[in-house]
Design a protein around this motif. Structure first.
Motif, PDB file in Angstrom:
ATOM      1  N   ALA A 164     -36.781  46.614   5.511  1.00  0.00           N
ATOM      2  CA  ALA A 164     -37.270  46.515   6.881  1.00  0.00           C
ATOM      3  C   ALA A 164     -36.581  47.625   7.652  1.00  0.00           C
ATOM      4  O   ALA A 164     -35.458  48.010   7.322  1.00  0.00           O
ATOM      5  CB  ALA A 164     -36.930  45.160   7.478  1.00  0.00           C
ATOM      6  N   SER A 176     -36.331  53.430   6.668  1.00  0.00           N
ATOM      7  CA  SER A 176     -37.611  53.650   5.989  1.00  0.00           C
ATOM      8  C   SER A 176     -37.740  55.096   5.511  1.00  0.00           C
ATOM      9  O   SER A 176     -38.201  55.351   4.389  1.00  0.00           O
ATOM     10  CB  SER A 176     -38.773  53.293   6.914  1.00  0.00           C
ATOM     11  N   LEU A 193     -41.323  47.636   5.793  1.00  0.00           N
ATOM     12  CA  LEU A 193     -41.886  46.818   6.867  1.00  0.00           C
ATOM     13  C   LEU A 193     -41.297  47.297   8.177  1.00  0.00           C
ATOM     14  O   LEU A 193     -40.066  47.386   8.326  1.00  0.00           O
ATOM     15  CB  LEU A 193     -41.553  45.338   6.661  1.00  0.00           C
ATOM     16  N   PHE A 215     -37.705  43.725  14.492  1.00  0.00           N
ATOM     17  CA  PHE A 215     -37.002  44.065  13.252  1.00  0.00           C
ATOM     18  C   PHE A 215     -36.440  42.836  12.551  1.00  0.00           C
ATOM     19  O   PHE A 215     -36.491  42.727  11.323  1.00  0.00           O
ATOM     20  CB  PHE A 215     -35.862  45.048  13.539  1.00  0.00           C
ATOM     21  N   ALA A 273     -38.987  41.154  10.537  1.00  0.00           N
ATOM     22  CA  ALA A 273     -39.335  41.980   9.379  1.00  0.00           C
ATOM     23  C   ALA A 273     -38.270  41.862   8.288  1.00  0.00           C
ATOM     24  O   ALA A 273     -38.587  41.771   7.093  1.00  0.00           O
ATOM     25  CB  ALA A 273     -39.512  43.429   9.813  1.00  0.00           C
ATOM     26  N   LEU A 274     -37.005  41.840   8.697  1.00  0.00           N
ATOM     27  CA  LEU A 274     -35.927  41.719   7.707  1.00  0.00           C
ATOM     28  C   LEU A 274     -35.964  40.354   7.026  1.00  0.00           C
ATOM     29  O   LEU A 274     -35.691  40.241   5.824  1.00  0.00           O
ATOM     30  CB  LEU A 274     -34.573  41.944   8.366  1.00  0.00           C
ATOM     31  N   VAL A 283     -38.408  40.629   4.320  1.00  0.00           N
ATOM     32  CA  VAL A 283     -37.876  41.438   3.222  1.00  0.00           C
ATOM     33  C   VAL A 283     -36.907  40.627   2.367  1.00  0.00           C
ATOM     34  O   VAL A 283     -36.920  40.712   1.128  1.00  0.00           O
ATOM     35  CB  VAL A 283     -37.202  42.710   3.774  1.00  0.00           C
ATOM     36  N   ASN A 339     -31.884  47.363   2.378  1.00  0.00           N
ATOM     37  CA  ASN A 339     -31.277  47.280   3.709  1.00  0.00           C
ATOM     38  C   ASN A 339     -29.766  47.149   3.558  1.00  0.00           C
ATOM     39  O   ASN A 339     -29.247  47.016   2.452  1.00  0.00           O
ATOM     40  CB  ASN A 339     -31.836  46.086   4.479  1.00  0.00           C
TER      41      ASN A 339
END
Length: 347
Positions: free
Chosen positions: A84, A90, A107, A135, A138-139, A142, A155
């Motif tokens: 994420a 990214s 993501l 975020f 999104a994490l 992930v 991450n």
């Protein structure tokens, strides 16, 4: 003659505990400038150095941890990596996965990623998925992907990322001859505070540093959960790289600040932008807005006279060209006449 730089894993392999047969995926990251900042030093009455992490291959500090995380993923037989990101992770993950021949999925929070970073992820071939969430959400997705599918999460919840990022502290001590008195760093997902502290501790343990710095991290005031002591549900700041409301490395960052005699504090967007413009115009260093949080914090907090200070600038200014253009006035076009041009430039 000094031998060519080999990338952070090869340069610090013994300190990272990397297996001899691990295939290293590297873009020759690290070895970034530690630049003395004369005008900033004069302004705060200290000796200030800027660790310019935007000089890494993809333009941010993320490359230090990504080289080790992707190398380890490849060594374990992974076929894909996932993360994420608010942007820099990214870009870095996509570049290193491409180098390794691995699939990369990222993501990103829809509408909350700087154009330069999105372009990097896409051009490196990542499978970019925008989610209508911040975020932190999104994490969370992930994390679940890592638990339920055969993918490597890259991450900063991955300890290999933190280990790789610690090499920046090694470089600082190598350049200065010892640790600084204060180490100022922006705080988003908070892994960098943890990583630098681990790096300084390791160098002191092996006798390459005689002291440890006070670790002082700075969140943006609209995305400052550690300062508030609780998650921020809807974080907001112009510094997109640190627009995070529930940092994954929260506990580690608090511990590093406490153990070192430092702190985690907040700076406003106005203070960040003022530091951003000061660095560009007075020190000729173009960093992204989140990077300037470290210098904004120094200007706001101050340090004892004569202190030796390192401010980390985490990413390059070209990551977010739209923000940069918003701070300047684009001149109107002139006819190609000598007198008009001379007047325009003040002659």
């Amino acid at each position: 003659m000094r031998p060519p730089w080999r990338g952070v894993v090869e340069e610090y392999r013994a300190l990272l505990g990397v297996e001899d047969d691990l295939p290293i995926v590297s873009l020759l990251e690290g070895n970034t400038p530690l630049l003395f900042a004369p005008r900033l030093s004069e302004r705060v009455g200290a000796e200030v150095h800027l660790k310019i992490e935007g000089a890494n291959p993809t333009g941010s500090f993320k490359d230090r941890g990504m080289t080790l995380a992707v190398s380890k993923a490849l060594g374990r037989g992974a076929e894909a990596v996932v993360c994420a990101s608010t942007g820099n992770t990214s870009a870095s993950a996509a570049a290193y996965a491409g180098r390794a021949g691995l699939t990369c999925a990222v993501l990103i929070p829809a509408g909350h990623i700087a154009l330069g970073k999105l372009a990097q992820a896409l051009v490196h071939g990542a499978r970019v998925v925008q989610v209508r969430a911040n975020f932190d959400a999104a994490l969370a997705l992930v994390r679940r992907l890592g638990e339920e599918h055969a993918v490597a999460v890259v991450n900063s919840i991955n300890p290999d990322r933190i280990a790789g990022q610690a090499t920046a502290a090694f470089e600082i001590v190598d350049a200065l001859g010892d640790a600084p008195d204060f180490h100022f760093v922006p705080v988003g997902n908070a892994g960098n505070v943890t990583a630098y502290w681990k790096g300084y501790l390791k160098y002191k343990e092996v006798g390459r540093a005689s002291r440890l710095p006070a670790m002082v991290g700075f969140q943006a005031a609209g995305a400052d959960p550690i300062v508030r002591g609780q998650p921020v549900a809807e974080p907001e700041t112009i510094a997109t790289a640190i627009r995070i409301g529930n940092p994954a490395s929260w506990a580690g960052a608090k511990a590093a600040a406490s153990e070192s005699g430092g702190a985690i504090e907040a700076v406003t967007d106005e203070e960040i932008l003022a530091a951003y413009c000061f660095l560009a115009r007075e020190e000729s260093v173009f960093c992204e807005a989140a990077s300037a949080a470290s210098v904004a914090g120094l200007l706001k907090r101050g340090v004892p006279a004569g202190s030796k200070v390192v401010c980390v600038l985490t990413g390059h200014g070209l990551k977010d060209p739209d923000l940069a253009m918003g701070q300047v006035t684009v001149p109107e076009a002139l006819e190609p006449e000598l007198d008009a041009v001379a007047r325009a430039i003040g002659l």
